[in-house]
Write a protein that holds these residues in place. Structure first.
Motif, PDB file in Angstrom:
ATOM      1  N   ARG A 195     119.620 -89.764  81.269  1.00 41.19           N
ATOM      2  CA  ARG A 195     120.062 -88.982  80.115  1.00 41.19           C
ATOM      3  C   ARG A 195     120.217 -87.530  80.520  1.00 41.19           C
ATOM      4  NH1 ARG A 195     115.462 -89.453  75.721  1.00 41.19           N
ATOM      5  NH2 ARG A 195     115.530 -91.618  76.433  1.00 41.19           N
ATOM      6  N   ARG A 196     121.051 -86.825  79.801  1.00 46.00           N
ATOM      7  CA  ARG A 196     121.269 -85.400  80.042  1.00 46.00           C
ATOM      8  C   ARG A 196     121.267 -84.694  78.699  1.00 46.00           C
ATOM      9  NH1 ARG A 196     126.379 -82.473  83.122  1.00 46.00           N
ATOM     10  NH2 ARG A 196     125.333 -80.465  83.500  1.00 46.00           N
ATOM     11  N   SER A 197     120.230 -83.963  78.445  1.00 43.21           N
ATOM     12  CA  SER A 197     120.068 -83.298  77.154  1.00 43.21           C
ATOM     13  C   SER A 197     120.537 -81.852  77.227  1.00 43.21           C
ATOM     14  CB  SER A 197     118.600 -83.343  76.724  1.00 43.21           C
ATOM     15  OG  SER A 197     118.416 -82.627  75.515  1.00 43.21           O
ATOM     16  N   LEU A 198     121.252 -81.431  76.192  1.00 39.28           N
ATOM     17  CA  LEU A 198     121.692 -80.045  76.073  1.00 39.28           C
ATOM     18  C   LEU A 198     120.809 -79.253  75.116  1.00 39.28           C
ATOM     19  CD1 LEU A 198     125.566 -80.522  75.865  1.00 39.28           C
ATOM     20  CD2 LEU A 198     124.195 -79.909  77.853  1.00 39.28           C
ATOM     21  N   ARG A 199     119.766 -79.885  74.593  1.00 38.71           N
ATOM     22  CA  ARG A 199     118.948 -79.225  73.591  1.00 38.71           C
ATOM     23  C   ARG A 199     118.298 -77.957  74.140  1.00 38.71           C
ATOM     24  NH1 ARG A 199     114.880 -82.893  70.330  1.00 38.71           N
ATOM     25  NH2 ARG A 199     116.922 -83.677  69.684  1.00 38.71           N
ATOM     26  N   THR A 200     117.715 -78.040  75.352  1.00 34.95           N
ATOM     27  CA  THR A 200     117.045 -76.867  75.928  1.00 34.95           C
ATOM     28  C   THR A 200     118.026 -75.738  76.163  1.00 34.95           C
ATOM     29  OG1 THR A 200     115.440 -78.316  77.017  1.00 34.95           O
ATOM     30  CG2 THR A 200     115.619 -76.061  77.831  1.00 34.95           C
ATOM     31  N   LEU A 201     119.219 -76.067  76.691  1.00 36.78           N
ATOM     32  CA  LEU A 201     120.223 -75.052  76.942  1.00 36.78           C
ATOM     33  C   LEU A 201     120.659 -74.369  75.655  1.00 36.78           C
ATOM     34  CD1 LEU A 201     122.211 -73.661  78.873  1.00 36.78           C
ATOM     35  CD2 LEU A 201     123.787 -75.566  78.487  1.00 36.78           C
ATOM     36  N   LEU A 202     120.870 -75.159  74.605  1.00 41.37           N
ATOM     37  CA  LEU A 202     121.301 -74.586  73.336  1.00 41.37           C
ATOM     38  C   LEU A 202     120.210 -73.717  72.733  1.00 41.37           C
ATOM     39  CD1 LEU A 202     123.135 -77.683  71.810  1.00 41.37           C
ATOM     40  CD2 LEU A 202     124.156 -75.664  72.850  1.00 41.37           C
ATOM     41  N   GLN A 203     118.952 -74.148  72.885  1.00 44.75           N
ATOM     42  CA  GLN A 203     117.857 -73.344  72.362  1.00 44.75           C
ATOM     43  C   GLN A 203     117.727 -72.032  73.106  1.00 44.75           C
ATOM     44  OE1 GLN A 203     114.526 -76.012  72.673  1.00 44.75           O
ATOM     45  NE2 GLN A 203     114.921 -77.000  70.689  1.00 44.75           N
ATOM     46  N   GLN A 204     117.953 -72.056  74.426  1.00 48.13           N
ATOM     47  CA  GLN A 204     117.867 -70.831  75.206  1.00 48.13           C
ATOM     48  C   GLN A 204     118.979 -69.849  74.846  1.00 48.13           C
ATOM     49  OE1 GLN A 204     117.975 -72.247  79.229  1.00 48.13           O
ATOM     50  NE2 GLN A 204     115.787 -72.769  79.280  1.00 48.13           N
ATOM     51  N   ASN A 205     120.137 -70.369  74.511  1.00 43.44           N
ATOM     52  CA  ASN A 205     121.277 -69.508  74.188  1.00 43.44           C
ATOM     53  C   ASN A 205     121.327 -69.106  72.727  1.00 43.44           C
ATOM     54  OD1 ASN A 205     122.140 -69.649  76.818  1.00 43.44           O
ATOM     55  ND2 ASN A 205     123.517 -71.371  76.466  1.00 43.44           N
ATOM     56  N   ASP A 206     120.454 -69.678  71.913  1.00 40.73           N
ATOM     57  CA  ASP A 206     120.463 -69.394  70.476  1.00 40.73           C
ATOM     58  C   ASP A 206     119.635 -68.143  70.201  1.00 40.73           C
ATOM     59  OD1 ASP A 206     120.915 -69.550  67.799  1.00 40.73           O
ATOM     60  OD2 ASP A 206     119.402 -71.100  67.426  1.00 40.73           O
ATOM     61  N   VAL A 207     120.193 -66.985  70.495  1.00 39.39           N
ATOM     62  CA  VAL A 207     119.499 -65.722  70.263  1.00 39.39           C
ATOM     63  C   VAL A 207     119.519 -65.422  68.772  1.00 39.39           C
ATOM     64  CG1 VAL A 207     119.471 -63.255  70.787  1.00 39.39           C
ATOM     65  CG2 VAL A 207     120.242 -64.903  72.512  1.00 39.39           C
ATOM     66  N   PRO A 208     118.380 -65.076  68.177  1.00 41.16           N
ATOM     67  CA  PRO A 208     118.357 -64.783  66.745  1.00 41.16           C
ATOM     68  C   PRO A 208     119.381 -63.720  66.377  1.00 41.16           C
ATOM     69  CG  PRO A 208     116.134 -64.901  67.618  1.00 41.16           C
ATOM     70  CD  PRO A 208     117.058 -64.959  68.797  1.00 41.16           C
ATOM     71  N   ASN A 209     119.995 -63.868  65.221  1.00 41.07           N
ATOM     72  CA  ASN A 209     121.058 -62.968  64.788  1.00 41.07           C
ATOM     73  C   ASN A 209     120.566 -61.529  64.662  1.00 41.07           C
ATOM     74  OD1 ASN A 209     123.801 -62.606  63.966  1.00 41.07           O
ATOM     75  ND2 ASN A 209     123.089 -62.337  61.857  1.00 41.07           N
ATOM     76  N   LYS A 210     119.296 -61.321  64.295  1.00 49.37           N
ATOM     77  CA  LYS A 210     118.763 -59.969  64.122  1.00 49.37           C
ATOM     78  C   LYS A 210     118.701 -59.219  65.441  1.00 49.37           C
ATOM     79  CE  LYS A 210     116.003 -60.992  60.013  1.00 49.37           C
ATOM     80  NZ  LYS A 210     114.635 -60.987  59.426  1.00 49.37           N
ATOM     81  N   GLN A 211     118.616 -59.957  66.551  1.00 48.41           N
ATOM     82  CA  GLN A 211     118.528 -59.312  67.851  1.00 48.41           C
ATOM     83  C   GLN A 211     119.899 -59.024  68.453  1.00 48.41           C
ATOM     84  OE1 GLN A 211     115.982 -61.565  70.438  1.00 48.41           O
ATOM     85  NE2 GLN A 211     114.343 -61.751  68.919  1.00 48.41           N
ATOM     86  N   ARG A 212     120.952 -59.408  67.779  1.00 52.40           N
ATOM     87  CA  ARG A 212     122.294 -59.167  68.278  1.00 52.40           C
ATOM     88  C   ARG A 212     122.758 -57.763  67.878  1.00 52.40           C
ATOM     89  NH1 ARG A 212     125.249 -64.023  69.345  1.00 52.40           N
ATOM     90  NH2 ARG A 212     123.967 -65.872  69.021  1.00 52.40           N
ATOM     91  N   PRO A 213     123.652 -57.187  68.669  1.00 53.54           N
ATOM     92  CA  PRO A 213     124.251 -55.917  68.275  1.00 53.54           C
ATOM     93  C   PRO A 213     124.997 -56.068  66.950  1.00 53.54           C
ATOM     94  CG  PRO A 213     124.700 -56.385  70.582  1.00 53.54           C
ATOM     95  CD  PRO A 213     124.086 -57.631  70.001  1.00 53.54           C
TER      96      PRO A 213
END
Length: 226
Positions: A195-213
């Motif tokens: 199996r190949r899960s993308l869950r960890t990758l998506l969680q790592q790239n999901d930066v909270p909106n408040k921390q975005r410019p």
């Protein structure tokens, strides 16, 4: 080989597993019966639709219906300690049901002169179709698609019957034992398909909106609206 006895064991195992899932999800007694019957008979109904068998054959299984109903009723009223004891043997009886139902489904397709692909599909649907419908009705991800290797053994039975390997009852007995033993090895040794899960990758790239410019926050909101 007494296929009726094996089919009854599989029917009981699948019906009880459906009833237990319903109880784990806090369903009432009607939900227990619905999930139990769907698990035990749902795969066969879907198989019949796909290979051209009469769906009304379901109503000729009155004895199996009665056995399944009795098993589910007992599970509903049994003490929890007894249910825990059953679950310790559940994988073994489930393996018997998988083998019996998969071979039965493949034989239905083979006896109609359908190609190997139809035998494989019929075996898989009969062996695991009810469990998939059960999990979907319970709001769960189908266990047979993410747990230890399960559906592959049904596919193996369908393929071998489709190419005409078991030519006699002895061959069917050997195939039955192969499926049961293979499934139990999967459970004991935790065999899983790659199996190949993308869950960890998506969680790592999901930066909270408040921390975005601010510009990126606005861009994210516009994207969400569109």
């Amino acid at each position: 080989m007494d296929w009726m006895a094996l089919s009854l064991i599989g029917t009981i195992a699948f019906a009880v597993s459906g009833a237990i899932v319903a109880m784990e999800e806090d369903y009432d007694i009607l939900g227990v019966y619905v999930l139990g019957f769907v698990t035990a008979f749902g795969g066969g109904v879907v198989r019949n639709l796909l290979i051209g068998e009469k769906v009304t054959m379901l109503w000729q299984q009155g004895f199996q219906f009665t056995i399944a109903l009795a098993a589910m009723t007992l599970v509903f009223i049994f003490p929890l300690a007894w249910i825990k004891r059953w679950k310790s043997w559940e994988s073994f009886f489930d393996a018997i049901g998988l083998a019996a139902f998969s071979i039965q489904g493949a034989l239905y397709a083979s006896n109609q002169g359908l190609p190997v692909s139809a035998s494989i599909v019929a075996a898989v649907l009969t062996g695991i179709g009810g469990g998939i419908i059960r999990d979907l009705l319970a709001g769960r991800k189908p266990l047979v698609l993410r747990d230890e290797i399960y559906a592959v053994w049904a596919m193996l039975a369908g393929f071998l019957i489709g190419i005409g390997w078991p030519q006699n009852p002895l061959g069917l007995i050997v195939l039955f034992m192969i499926v049961v033993v293979s499934r139990m090895f999967s459970v004991i040794f935790k065999w899983k398909l790659p199996r190949r899960s993308l869950r960890t990758l998506l969680q790592q790239n999901d930066v909270p909106n408040k921390q975005r410019p601010p510009a990126l926050q606005e861009e994210r909101r516009e994207f969400d609206v569109s």
